[in-house]
Design a protein around this motif. Structure first.
Motif, PDB file in Angstrom:
ATOM      1  N   LEU A 103      18.612  97.654 -44.229  1.00 22.27           N
ATOM      2  CA  LEU A 103      20.040  97.877 -44.053  1.00 22.27           C
ATOM      3  C   LEU A 103      20.369  98.121 -42.587  1.00 22.27           C
ATOM      4  O   LEU A 103      19.641  98.834 -41.888  1.00 22.27           O
ATOM      5  CB  LEU A 103      20.487  99.082 -44.892  1.00 22.27           C
ATOM      6  N   TYR A 104      21.458  97.533 -42.154  1.00 23.76           N
ATOM      7  CA  TYR A 104      21.947  97.772 -40.799  1.00 23.76           C
ATOM      8  C   TYR A 104      22.275  99.251 -40.634  1.00 23.76           C
ATOM      9  O   TYR A 104      22.919  99.859 -41.490  1.00 23.76           O
ATOM     10  CB  TYR A 104      23.198  96.926 -40.566  1.00 23.76           C
TER      11      TYR A 104
ATOM     12  N   ASN B 288      28.508  97.947 -43.541  1.00 20.67           N
ATOM     13  CA  ASN B 288      27.669  97.036 -44.327  1.00 20.67           C
ATOM     14  C   ASN B 288      28.463  96.494 -45.508  1.00 20.67           C
ATOM     15  O   ASN B 288      28.919  97.260 -46.362  1.00 20.67           O
ATOM     16  CB  ASN B 288      26.435  97.768 -44.840  1.00 20.67           C
TER      17      ASN B 288
END
Length: 457
Positions: free
Chosen positions: A206-207, A213
């Motif tokens: 995950l960013y 997101n």
């Protein structure tokens, strides 16, 4: 001398006593640990046995229609029991992180875990908690236990409990159901082991920067809400336009609408060589950039993307997610819905509730790859401006077999000998087309290569 020897003796005695105290006080076992016995995880899933003769409602040996996320799957079932023959299963006792709208930590991993278990299963059984099928709070999904056989000769395993056991879900009325005792034990063990959502470790998939997101579905359907905001999403690079931009579209079709969603991404002139390699057609990528309204085209795009060669772990970088090569969907579209801008109802999950929204059909598939067949070209307009890069580009007015008008806009097309293709190649011909949904004084399909137009008659 005697005094010196006495002093040495005292020091040695003190050191010996200190060693004895340390040795006597250390009863914690090997390596000086806390004294706890080594923890051996329990496979609580194997403790549960599926009773096919119980009074609970069941569908045996079902097939998956579509995978939604970690705790929701659609199954084909008997239409005499469930109207429409499709059961939207909401898994009992668990709540996995979101992966279809705004993306949460470990949401993709939970979704992938569920899909992998069911995709390779030799058999799947879905079971209600009681003698009849009960809908969840949304009214559209049924509360379900999901069992699967890893192989033909294996016992059925309870996927709900297995997801809990792997730390890929939070509790959701976990104790208040048929298998509650085992489900709670599996949950407590995952917490003790600090697995996944209980690890306290950032999700590596995950960013983790300041961007929001989101999925491409969320972005496409709620685009105005993200205007001028930085977002992070993943998809495949479906097309390089040749003008410092690419189309990125979702890897899989949306299980509810069956559609692929896309986004036009402008990377400009400053993208590095490594970044351009990442944006190669067919790559599965994460895009990080800012949503902006493009006034000239009256459309939205994502821009401000970057790739820092010497800072590969910068969360603001675009990123290659795997080594596979993917192909664009070129989904076949409904020409009438496209031309009439028909409203479709789209479902989103927010805080475990279903939210519905009406979106125009062409807006849903904006910037995605599409195909149309059997179009008769009734009129052709050719751009004539020698000072413009679009000199020679064509606008084809087409009719479907049902009489629906569709506009096809091309770039400057060239044949194998690099000669510009003119209107005579298509006028009054029947063609098949592959392109991308665009907007210019109305929704149209944009074609970038002569190879994407096939004359069939």
């Amino acid at each position: 001398m005697k005094k010196f020897i006495t002093t040495i003796s005292i020091l040695l005695l003190v050191a010996l006593l200190a060693c004895c105290l340390v040795a006597c006080g250390d009863d914690s076992g090997d390596n000086g640990d806390s004294g706890e016995q080594p923890f051996t995880p329990v496979d609580y899933v194997s403790q549960l046995k599926l009773d096919l003769n119980s009074t609970t409602a069941k569908f045996i040996d079902v097939k998956v229609k579509s995978y939604v996320d970690g705790d929701t799957t659609h199954f084909y079932v008997d239409s005499s029991v469930i109207p429409g023959g499709m059961l939207k299963a909401r898994y009992l006792a668990i709540n996995t992180p979101e992966s279809t709208g705004k993306i949460e930590a470990y949401g993709h991993k939970a979704s992938r875990f569920t899909k992998e278990k069911l995709q390779s299963a030799a058999s799947i059984v879905i079971e209600a908690d009681g003698s009849s099928w009960e809908a969840d709070s949304t009214g559209s999904r049924y509360l379900t236990w999901v069992w699967y056989k890893p192989s033909a000769d294996a016992d059925y395993r309870n996927l709900n409990v297995e997801i809990l056991q792997n730390g890929l879900a939070l509790a959701s009325n976990t104790s208040q159901n048929r298998y509650g005792t085992t489900a709670v034990a599996a949950l407590n063990q995952a917490q003790k082991q600090k697995l996944n959502v209980f690890s306290g470790v950032a999700d590596p998939e995950l960013y983790v920067g300041e961007a929001i997101n989101v999925s491409l579905k969320e972005l496409r359907c709620n685009i105005t809400e993200y205007n001028n905001k930085k977002v992070a999403f993943e998809g495949i690079v479906a097309r390089d336009t040749g003008s410092n931009s690419v189309y990125v579209e979702s890897v899989d079709a949306d299980p509810d609408t069956g559609l692929y969603y896309g986004m036009f991404c402008y990377y400009g002139f400053s993208m590095s060589g490594g970044g351009l390699e990442i944006l190669s057609v067919g790559n599965h990528v994460r895009i990080v950039g800012t949503v902006q309204y493009y006034e000239t085209g009256k459309t939205y795009q994502v821009s401000g993307m970057q790739y820092r060669e010497f800072q590969p772990d910068d969360p603001n970088n675009i990123k290659l997610l795997d080594d596979q090569k993917y192909t664009p969907s070129y989904q076949s579209i409904d020409a009438a819905k496209f031309a009439n801008e028909t409203l479709l109802t789209v479902e989103f999950e927010e805080d475990d509730e279903i939210v519905e929204k009406s979106v125009k059909y062409p807006e849903l598939i904006m910037d995605s790859s599409v195909s149309l067949e059997g179009l008769t070209v009734t009129k052709v307009y050719t751009t004539s401006n020698e000072e413009s890069a679009s000199n020679g580009a064509m606008t084809l007015t087409c009719k479907t077999q049902d009489g629906v008008t569709i506009t096809i806009r091309t770039t400057v097309l060239r044949d194998a000998d690099k000669n510009i293709i003119t209107e005579s190649a298509y006028k009054n011909k029947v063609i098949n087309v592959k392109g991308f949904v665009a907007y210019f004084n109305g929704y149209q399909v944009k074609v970038f290569s002569a190879n994407d137009i096939t004359v069939v008659a």
